[in-house]
Design a protein around this motif. Structure first.
Motif, PDB file in Angstrom:
ATOM      1  N   ILE A   7      35.400  44.837  33.661  1.00  0.00           N
ATOM      2  CA  ILE A   7      36.182  45.529  34.690  1.00  0.00           C
ATOM      3  C   ILE A   7      37.529  45.839  34.038  1.00  0.00           C
ATOM      4  O   ILE A   7      38.276  44.919  33.663  1.00  0.00           O
ATOM      5  CB  ILE A   7      36.402  44.649  35.958  1.00  0.00           C
ATOM      6  CG1 ILE A   7      35.064  44.175  36.541  1.00  0.00           C
ATOM      7  CG2 ILE A   7      37.202  45.426  37.004  1.00  0.00           C
ATOM      8  CD1 ILE A   7      34.215  45.223  37.217  1.00  0.00           C
ATOM      9  N   CYS A  31      41.433  34.699  36.435  1.00  0.00           N
ATOM     10  CA  CYS A  31      40.413  35.179  35.475  1.00  0.00           C
ATOM     11  C   CYS A  31      40.151  34.173  34.356  1.00  0.00           C
ATOM     12  O   CYS A  31      39.290  34.400  33.505  1.00  0.00           O
ATOM     13  CB  CYS A  31      40.847  36.509  34.865  1.00  0.00           C
ATOM     14  SG  CYS A  31      41.112  37.783  36.092  1.00  0.00           S
ATOM     15  N   ARG A  37      32.032  38.028  32.945  1.00  0.00           N
ATOM     16  CA  ARG A  37      32.637  39.371  32.937  1.00  0.00           C
ATOM     17  C   ARG A  37      33.950  39.316  32.162  1.00  0.00           C
ATOM     18  O   ARG A  37      34.589  38.256  32.109  1.00  0.00           O
ATOM     19  CB  ARG A  37      32.865  39.869  34.362  1.00  0.00           C
ATOM     20  CG  ARG A  37      33.924  39.140  35.139  1.00  0.00           C
ATOM     21  CD  ARG A  37      33.728  39.299  36.633  1.00  0.00           C
ATOM     22  NE  ARG A  37      32.567  38.521  37.085  1.00  0.00           N
ATOM     23  CZ  ARG A  37      32.014  38.619  38.297  1.00  0.00           C
ATOM     24  NH1 ARG A  37      32.511  39.443  39.187  1.00  0.00           N
ATOM     25  NH2 ARG A  37      30.973  37.880  38.621  1.00  0.00           N
ATOM     26  N   VAL A  39      37.795  40.995  31.806  1.00  0.00           N
ATOM     27  CA  VAL A  39      38.807  41.770  32.527  1.00  0.00           C
ATOM     28  C   VAL A  39      39.773  42.351  31.501  1.00  0.00           C
ATOM     29  O   VAL A  39      40.292  41.637  30.634  1.00  0.00           O
ATOM     30  CB  VAL A  39      39.564  40.866  33.532  1.00  0.00           C
ATOM     31  CG1 VAL A  39      40.642  41.658  34.258  1.00  0.00           C
ATOM     32  CG2 VAL A  39      38.572  40.247  34.518  1.00  0.00           C
ATOM     33  N   ILE A  60      42.563  37.514  30.320  1.00  0.00           N
ATOM     34  CA  ILE A  60      42.663  38.970  30.505  1.00  0.00           C
ATOM     35  C   ILE A  60      42.957  39.599  29.150  1.00  0.00           C
ATOM     36  O   ILE A  60      43.866  39.163  28.432  1.00  0.00           O
ATOM     37  CB  ILE A  60      43.791  39.339  31.497  1.00  0.00           C
ATOM     38  CG1 ILE A  60      43.489  38.712  32.861  1.00  0.00           C
ATOM     39  CG2 ILE A  60      43.954  40.861  31.605  1.00  0.00           C
ATOM     40  CD1 ILE A  60      44.586  38.908  33.895  1.00  0.00           C
ATOM     41  N   SER A 235      43.631  49.934  40.361  1.00  0.00           N
ATOM     42  CA  SER A 235      43.892  48.806  39.454  1.00  0.00           C
ATOM     43  C   SER A 235      45.383  48.480  39.361  1.00  0.00           C
ATOM     44  O   SER A 235      45.776  47.531  38.692  1.00  0.00           O
ATOM     45  CB  SER A 235      43.377  49.133  38.044  1.00  0.00           C
ATOM     46  OG  SER A 235      44.235  50.056  37.390  1.00  0.00           O
ATOM     47  N   SER A 242      41.862  42.702  42.054  1.00  0.00           N
ATOM     48  CA  SER A 242      41.114  41.438  42.178  1.00  0.00           C
ATOM     49  C   SER A 242      39.826  41.643  42.951  1.00  0.00           C
ATOM     50  O   SER A 242      38.792  41.043  42.628  1.00  0.00           O
ATOM     51  CB  SER A 242      41.939  40.389  42.927  1.00  0.00           C
ATOM     52  OG  SER A 242      42.931  39.930  42.086  1.00  0.00           O
ATOM     53  N   ILE A 245      37.444  43.044  40.448  1.00  0.00           N
ATOM     54  CA  ILE A 245      36.995  42.036  39.472  1.00  0.00           C
ATOM     55  C   ILE A 245      35.925  41.138  40.110  1.00  0.00           C
ATOM     56  O   ILE A 245      34.872  40.886  39.533  1.00  0.00           O
ATOM     57  CB  ILE A 245      38.172  41.142  39.007  1.00  0.00           C
ATOM     58  CG1 ILE A 245      39.251  41.963  38.303  1.00  0.00           C
ATOM     59  CG2 ILE A 245      37.665  40.016  38.103  1.00  0.00           C
ATOM     60  CD1 ILE A 245      40.541  41.186  38.050  1.00  0.00           C
TER      61      ILE A 245
END
Ligand code: PEP
Length: 249
Positions: A7, A31, A37, A39, A60, A235, A242, A245
């Protein structure tokens, strides 16, 4: 092979010092430790160092929106990959529709950037997409073929994880009109087959971009060939990003 979910935030020419601090303050450690995933946040150049410092240890990744495909030298206003490396950045966007259509980047310049980024060991998020007129004229797949073929020019040498594609229909970027899940899936499936046939990269990660918002993210992310999202407007603030995400939580 399981494809990585990503994302990614594209802040474009938005978010200055205060907004950057507020964003990371609000995202906090949410995160940290995420392993299903990734970010990514791409601030504009003046805020890369600030964002990199704020993102450190928080799970991140910071990426850059652009670079110039030369080592260094007389390129006023440009930023080199060595400068990005210096800031700890190794992911770059290439081929974003605004660079193609507003800044006038040519297929040749984009090809040069893709080759240079690969040579320097950078990870690329390579953006492609058709305009509304091209879609209406039935040129959709020919446009995508051309963008992919000219960019790689038979030369896709980087490790699999270092080439990510973002399908971003131009008519969906910043317009509030997203591609439907079915429209995006049709193209992602096409891109996957194209990348497999031409380059043996069936498992390439393909993101969708174009007016992704908290209220449409789920429909898109549930499509079998959509591996994540590249997001502009939604974003910019931590609250809505969030929700993207953690779209499935
Ligand atoms: C983008 O700029 O890559 C983008 C998808 O923007 P938005 O989400 O605002 O449509």
């Amino acid at each position: 092979m399981t494809r990585k979910k990503i994302i990614a935030a594209n802040w474009k020419m938005n978010n200055m010092t205060a907004e950057t601090a507020a964003f990371f303050g609000a995202i906090g450690d949410s995160c940290k430790g995420l392993n299903d995933r990734e970010v990514i946040v791409t601030p504009s150049f003046p805020y890369l160092a600030q964002a990199a410092a704020l993102a450190k240890g928080r799970g991140i990744t910071i990426a850059a929106q652009d670079f110039h495909p030369e080592e260094n030298g007389a390129f006023t206003g440009e930023v080199s990959l060595a400068m990005l490396t210096d800031l700890g950045v190794r992911t770059v966007l290439i081929g974003h529709s605004e660079r193609r259509h507003v800044m006038g980047e040519t297929h040749e310049h984009i090809r040069k950037k893709v080759a240079f980024a690969q040579k320097k060991g950078f990870r690329v998020i390579f953006c492609i997409g058709e305009t509304l007129a091209q879609r209406q004229k039935g040129e959709l797949f020919a446009v995508i073929d051309h963008q992919l073929s000219t960019a790689f020019d038979g030369n896709l040498t980087c490790p699999p994880d270092d080439m990510v594609i973002a399908y971003e229909p131009v008519w969906a970027i910043g317009t509030g009109v997203n591609a439907t899940g079915a429209q995006a899936q049709e193209m992602h499936d096409y891109i996957r087959h194209f990348m497999d046939k031409q380059y043996g990269r069936k498992d390439i990660v393909i993101l969708y971009g174009g007016s992704v918002k908290p209220d449409n993210v789920k429909e898109l992310m549930l499509m079998p060939d959509i591996d994540g999202a590249l997001v502009g407007g939604a974003s910019l603030k931590a609250e809505s990003f969030s929700k993207l995400i953690f779209w499935d939580k």
